[in-house]
Design a protein around this motif. Structure first.
Motif, PDB file in Angstrom:
ATOM      1  N   ALA A 208       0.839  -1.195   0.000  1.00  0.00           N
ATOM      2  CA  ALA A 208       0.000   0.000   0.000  1.00  0.00           C
ATOM      3  C   ALA A 208       0.874   1.245   0.000  1.00  0.00           C
ATOM      4  CB  ALA A 208      -0.925  -0.001   1.217  1.00  0.00           C
ATOM      5  N   LEU A 209       0.380   2.293  -0.640  1.00  0.00           N
ATOM      6  CA  LEU A 209       1.082   3.566  -0.665  1.00  0.00           C
ATOM      7  C   LEU A 209       0.241   4.607   0.067  1.00  0.00           C
ATOM      8  CD1 LEU A 209       2.339   3.635  -4.378  1.00  0.00           C
ATOM      9  CD2 LEU A 209       3.653   3.056  -2.321  1.00  0.00           C
ATOM     10  N   LEU A 210       0.862   5.284   1.033  1.00  0.00           N
ATOM     11  CA  LEU A 210       0.209   6.342   1.808  1.00  0.00           C
ATOM     12  C   LEU A 210       0.966   7.632   1.530  1.00  0.00           C
ATOM     13  CD1 LEU A 210      -1.815   7.274   3.996  1.00  0.00           C
ATOM     14  CD2 LEU A 210      -0.130   6.595   5.714  1.00  0.00           C
ATOM     15  N   VAL A 211       0.298   8.580   0.887  1.00  0.00           N
ATOM     16  CA  VAL A 211       0.949   9.821   0.476  1.00  0.00           C
ATOM     17  C   VAL A 211       0.557  10.947   1.425  1.00  0.00           C
ATOM     18  CG1 VAL A 211       1.346  11.425  -1.423  1.00  0.00           C
ATOM     19  CG2 VAL A 211       0.803   9.027  -1.902  1.00  0.00           C
ATOM     20  N   GLY A 212       1.568  11.572   2.018  1.00  0.00           N
ATOM     21  CA  GLY A 212       1.304  12.647   2.964  1.00  0.00           C
ATOM     22  C   GLY A 212       0.715  12.097   4.240  1.00  0.00           C
ATOM     23  N   ALA A 213       1.535  11.508   5.072  1.00  0.00           N
ATOM     24  CA  ALA A 213       1.071  10.809   6.270  1.00  0.00           C
ATOM     25  C   ALA A 213       0.242  11.713   7.178  1.00  0.00           C
ATOM     26  CB  ALA A 213       2.264  10.248   7.044  1.00  0.00           C
ATOM     27  N   THR A 214      -0.900  11.187   7.610  1.00  0.00           N
ATOM     28  CA  THR A 214      -1.748  11.849   8.595  1.00  0.00           C
ATOM     29  C   THR A 214      -2.058  10.841   9.690  1.00  0.00           C
ATOM     30  OG1 THR A 214      -3.818  11.192   7.517  1.00  0.00           O
ATOM     31  CG2 THR A 214      -2.827  13.274   6.808  1.00  0.00           C
ATOM     32  N   ALA A 215      -2.474  11.337  10.843  1.00  0.00           N
ATOM     33  CA  ALA A 215      -2.805  10.424  11.941  1.00  0.00           C
ATOM     34  C   ALA A 215      -3.918   9.480  11.533  1.00  0.00           C
ATOM     35  CB  ALA A 215      -3.211  11.239  13.176  1.00  0.00           C
ATOM     36  N   ALA A 216      -4.946  10.008  10.844  1.00  0.00           N
ATOM     37  CA  ALA A 216      -6.072   9.173  10.423  1.00  0.00           C
ATOM     38  C   ALA A 216      -5.630   8.119   9.410  1.00  0.00           C
ATOM     39  CB  ALA A 216      -7.171  10.040   9.822  1.00  0.00           C
TER      40      ALA A 216
ATOM     41  N   MET B  11      -3.624   7.904 -11.042  1.00  0.00           N
ATOM     42  CA  MET B  11      -2.791   7.042 -10.222  1.00  0.00           C
ATOM     43  C   MET B  11      -3.409   5.637 -10.074  1.00  0.00           C
ATOM     44  SD  MET B  11      -0.273   8.869  -9.813  1.00  0.00           S
ATOM     45  CE  MET B  11      -0.102  10.538 -10.451  1.00  0.00           C
ATOM     46  N   GLN B  12      -4.713   5.573  -9.898  1.00  0.00           N
ATOM     47  CA  GLN B  12      -5.370   4.265  -9.797  1.00  0.00           C
ATOM     48  C   GLN B  12      -5.255   3.502 -11.115  1.00  0.00           C
ATOM     49  OE1 GLN B  12      -9.238   5.668  -8.520  1.00  0.00           O
ATOM     50  NE2 GLN B  12      -8.894   4.933  -6.448  1.00  0.00           N
ATOM     51  N   TYR B  13      -5.364   4.235 -12.218  1.00  0.00           N
ATOM     52  CA  TYR B  13      -5.272   3.593 -13.530  1.00  0.00           C
ATOM     53  C   TYR B  13      -3.874   3.064 -13.815  1.00  0.00           C
ATOM     54  CZ  TYR B  13      -9.879   5.445 -14.899  1.00  0.00           C
ATOM     55  OH  TYR B  13     -11.215   5.726 -14.982  1.00  0.00           O
ATOM     56  N   ALA B  14      -2.870   3.585 -13.098  1.00  0.00           N
ATOM     57  CA  ALA B  14      -1.494   3.142 -13.333  1.00  0.00           C
ATOM     58  C   ALA B  14      -1.204   1.774 -12.719  1.00  0.00           C
ATOM     59  CB  ALA B  14      -0.522   4.175 -12.771  1.00  0.00           C
ATOM     60  N   ILE B  15      -2.074   1.303 -11.826  1.00  0.00           N
ATOM     61  CA  ILE B  15      -1.853   0.015 -11.174  1.00  0.00           C
ATOM     62  C   ILE B  15      -2.112  -1.124 -12.156  1.00  0.00           C
ATOM     63  CG2 ILE B  15      -2.579  -1.498  -9.279  1.00  0.00           C
ATOM     64  CD1 ILE B  15      -3.486   1.021  -7.783  1.00  0.00           C
ATOM     65  N   ASP B  16      -1.230  -2.101 -12.175  1.00  0.00           N
ATOM     66  CA  ASP B  16      -1.407  -3.299 -13.007  1.00  0.00           C
ATOM     67  C   ASP B  16      -2.781  -3.916 -12.705  1.00  0.00           C
ATOM     68  OD1 ASP B  16      -1.405  -5.969 -13.970  1.00  0.00           O
ATOM     69  OD2 ASP B  16       0.768  -6.118 -13.781  1.00  0.00           O
ATOM     70  N   PRO B  17      -3.626  -4.149 -13.711  1.00  0.00           N
ATOM     71  CA  PRO B  17      -4.957  -4.703 -13.465  1.00  0.00           C
ATOM     72  C   PRO B  17      -4.947  -5.998 -12.656  1.00  0.00           C
ATOM     73  CG  PRO B  17      -4.804  -3.940 -15.717  1.00  0.00           C
ATOM     74  CD  PRO B  17      -3.417  -3.832 -15.136  1.00  0.00           C
ATOM     75  N   ARG B  18      -3.914  -6.818 -12.820  1.00  0.00           N
ATOM     76  CA  ARG B  18      -3.851  -8.086 -12.078  1.00  0.00           C
ATOM     77  C   ARG B  18      -3.478  -7.876 -10.615  1.00  0.00           C
ATOM     78  NH1 ARG B  18       0.462 -11.072 -15.586  1.00  0.00           N
ATOM     79  NH2 ARG B  18       1.281  -8.957 -15.322  1.00  0.00           N
ATOM     80  N   LYS B  19      -2.891  -6.724 -10.295  1.00  0.00           N
ATOM     81  CA  LYS B  19      -2.521  -6.417  -8.912  1.00  0.00           C
ATOM     82  C   LYS B  19      -3.465  -5.397  -8.275  1.00  0.00           C
ATOM     83  CE  LYS B  19       2.449  -7.449  -9.283  1.00  0.00           C
ATOM     84  NZ  LYS B  19       3.816  -6.994  -8.940  1.00  0.00           N
TER      85      LYS B  19
ATOM     86  N   PRO C 172      -7.551  10.011   0.837  1.00  0.00           N
ATOM     87  CA  PRO C 172      -7.355  10.804  -0.385  1.00  0.00           C
ATOM     88  C   PRO C 172      -5.886  11.081  -0.669  1.00  0.00           C
ATOM     89  CG  PRO C 172      -7.933  12.238   1.439  1.00  0.00           C
ATOM     90  CD  PRO C 172      -8.001  10.836   1.982  1.00  0.00           C
ATOM     91  N   LEU C 173      -5.601  11.337  -1.945  1.00  0.00           N
ATOM     92  CA  LEU C 173      -4.276  11.778  -2.348  1.00  0.00           C
ATOM     93  C   LEU C 173      -4.219  13.299  -2.269  1.00  0.00           C
ATOM     94  CD1 LEU C 173      -3.707   9.585  -5.547  1.00  0.00           C
ATOM     95  CD2 LEU C 173      -2.761   9.192  -3.261  1.00  0.00           C
ATOM     96  N   PRO C 174      -3.016  13.871  -2.172  1.00  0.00           N
ATOM     97  CA  PRO C 174      -2.898  15.334  -2.211  1.00  0.00           C
ATOM     98  C   PRO C 174      -3.535  15.892  -3.484  1.00  0.00           C
ATOM     99  CG  PRO C 174      -0.824  14.337  -1.531  1.00  0.00           C
ATOM    100  CD  PRO C 174      -1.705  13.214  -1.973  1.00  0.00           C
ATOM    101  N   LYS C 175      -4.012  17.130  -3.416  1.00  0.00           N
ATOM    102  CA  LYS C 175      -4.791  17.707  -4.509  1.00  0.00           C
ATOM    103  C   LYS C 175      -4.026  17.810  -5.820  1.00  0.00           C
ATOM    104  CE  LYS C 175      -7.971  20.348  -1.579  1.00  0.00           C
ATOM    105  NZ  LYS C 175      -8.493  21.688  -1.216  1.00  0.00           N
ATOM    106  N   HIS C 176      -2.688  17.884  -5.743  1.00  0.00           N
ATOM    107  CA  HIS C 176      -1.931  18.050  -6.981  1.00  0.00           C
ATOM    108  C   HIS C 176      -1.771  16.734  -7.740  1.00  0.00           C
ATOM    109  CE1 HIS C 176       1.292  16.625  -4.283  1.00  0.00           C
ATOM    110  NE2 HIS C 176       1.968  16.295  -5.379  1.00  0.00           N
ATOM    111  N   LEU C 177      -2.218  15.612  -7.152  1.00  0.00           N
ATOM    112  CA  LEU C 177      -2.159  14.320  -7.829  1.00  0.00           C
ATOM    113  C   LEU C 177      -3.554  13.929  -8.294  1.00  0.00           C
ATOM    114  CD1 LEU C 177       0.192  12.332  -5.414  1.00  0.00           C
ATOM    115  CD2 LEU C 177       0.815  13.381  -7.608  1.00  0.00           C
ATOM    116  N   ASP C 178      -3.641  13.446  -9.524  1.00  0.00           N
ATOM    117  CA  ASP C 178      -4.914  13.013 -10.096  1.00  0.00           C
ATOM    118  C   ASP C 178      -5.187  11.583  -9.615  1.00  0.00           C
ATOM    119  OD1 ASP C 178      -6.920  11.928 -11.746  1.00  0.00           O
ATOM    120  OD2 ASP C 178      -6.414  13.291 -13.379  1.00  0.00           O
TER     121      ASP C 178
END
Length: 286
Positions: free
Chosen positions: A34-42, A106-114, A96-102
Motif C-alpha cells: 500500500a502507498l500512503l501519500v502525505g502521512a496523517t494520523a487518520a 494514479m489508480q489507472y497506473a496500477i497493473d490490473p492483475r494487482k 485521499p491523495l494530495p490535490k496536486h495528484l490526479d
C-alpha cells in the motif's frame, strides 16, 4: 413483521475464514503493498487496521509512506516499481491523495492483475463484458450480502441509487449479470420515490443521511445501505448512520443491512478476497 437484519459482520468472518484457508495452500506468500501519500494520523490508523486485517488471514502487508509533495512523475514511478516487483502480489493506494495528484490517473497506473481494489478501467471493463477479473470491493460486498439472503435475484426489480464509479455503476452491472432488471438512479433522476417503490432489491450508495424514508420502500423489499455518514444525534453525540432511515425502514423491508455492521465489514472481507485473487492471477503467469 420487522425486517431480517443482514449480518455483514458474520458473513465477513465466514469469507475471511475461507480466504485464510486458501492462502495457507498457496505456493508463495501473498503480499499486499500500500502507498500512503502525505502521512496523517487518520491515514496511519487506517493503515494499521488494514495491516491487522491482513495478518488475520495470512496476507503480508507493507505500507510505504511517501511525502505529501511528491511529484506526479515520482508517484507514477513508485507505482510502476510495485507493478514490476514479482514479490508483490497486490497494490493499493490510500485515499485521499494530495490535490496536486490526479487520483484517477494514479489508480489507472496500477497493473490490473494487482489492482486489489478493482479500480483500474481494465477491471471495470471486464465487469461490463461479464467476465469479471477483479471487481470493486464495495460492489462485490453488496452482491454477496444480497446472495446471502437466498432471495431470488433473477427477474427481480433492482434499483440502485447513486452512480459512482466504484459503487453504484459496478453494482448495477453485477446485478445485471445476475439477470435482475436494473434501474440506476442519480442526481438527475426526477422522481426518486417512483423508482424506489418498485424495487424488490434497493441498493442506496449516495452518502446522504436520511435520503431514503420508509415510505419510499416497497413492502418486503431487500434494502442494502452502502452509505456512511457521521451525524450528531439529539443527545449531542456523534454517530454513524447510513442513507436509509433504518428504524422506520426495518418495519417495512423484508431484509435490511445495518450501518455500521453491514456493507462496511464486508468491503474489508472483499479486499482480502481480491488480494488473494491477485496472487492467484500472478501464480498463473509464473
Amino acid at each position: 413483521m420487522a425486517a431480517v437484519i443482514i449480518d455483514g459482520e458474520a458473513l465477513a468472518e465466514k469469507i475471511k475464514g475461507e480466504v485464510r484457508g486458501r492462502i495457507s495452500r498457496m505456493q508463495r506468500p501473498v503480499r499486499l503493498a500500500a502507498l500512503l501519500v502525505g502521512a496523517t494520523a487518520a491515514g496511519e490508523i487506517y493503515a494499521s487496521r488494514q495491516q491487522q486485517a491482513c495478518a488475520r488471514v495470512g496476507i503480508e502487508y507493507a505500507c510505504t509512506s511517501l511525502p505529501g509533495d511528491i511529484s506526479r512523475e515520482e508517484m507514477l514511478r513508485s507505482i510502476q516499481q510495485l507493478n514490476n516487483d514479482p514479490q508483490i502480489t497486490g497494490v493499493m493506494l490510500h485515499l485521499p491523495l494530495p490535490k496536486h495528484l490526479d487520483t484517477t490517473e494514479m489508480q489507472y497506473a496500477i497493473d490490473p492483475r494487482k489492482d486489489v481494489e478493482g479500480v483500474n478501467p481494465a477491471n471495470i471493463g471486464h465487469v461490463v463484458y461479464g467476465h469479471t477479473l477483479i471487481a470493486p470491493c464495495t460492489a462485490q460486498a453488496v452482491i454477496e450480502l444480497i446472495k446471502s439472503t437466498g432471495a431470488p435475484i433473477r427477474g427481480a426489480e433492482a434499483v440502485v441509487v447513486g452512480a459512482s464509479q466504484i459503487a453504484g455503476k459496478p453494482i448495477a452491472l453485477l446485478l445485471t449479470q445476475l439477470m435482475a432488471t436494473v434501474t440506476l438512479c442519480h442526481i438527475a433522476t426526477r422522481d426518486l420515490k417512483e423508482h424506489t417503490r418498485r424495487a424488490d432489491i434497493l441498493v442506496v450508495a449516495v452518502g446522504k443521511a436520511g435520503l431514503i424514508s420508509a415510505e419510499m420502500i416497497k413492502p418486503a423489499a431487500m434494502v442494502i445501505d452502502v452509505g456512511i455518514n457521521r451525524v450528531t444525534g439529539t443527545d449531542g453525540v456523534k454517530k454513524t448512520v447510513g442513507d436509509v432511515e433504518f428504524e422506520a425502514a426495518r418495519e417495512i423491508a423484508g431484509f435490511i443491512t445495518p450501518v455500521p455492521g453491514g456493507v462496511g465489514p464486508m468491503t474489508v472481507a472483499m479486499l482480502m478476497q481480491n488480494t488473494l485473487r491477485s496472487a492467484e492471477l500472478g501464480e498463473k503467469n509464473l
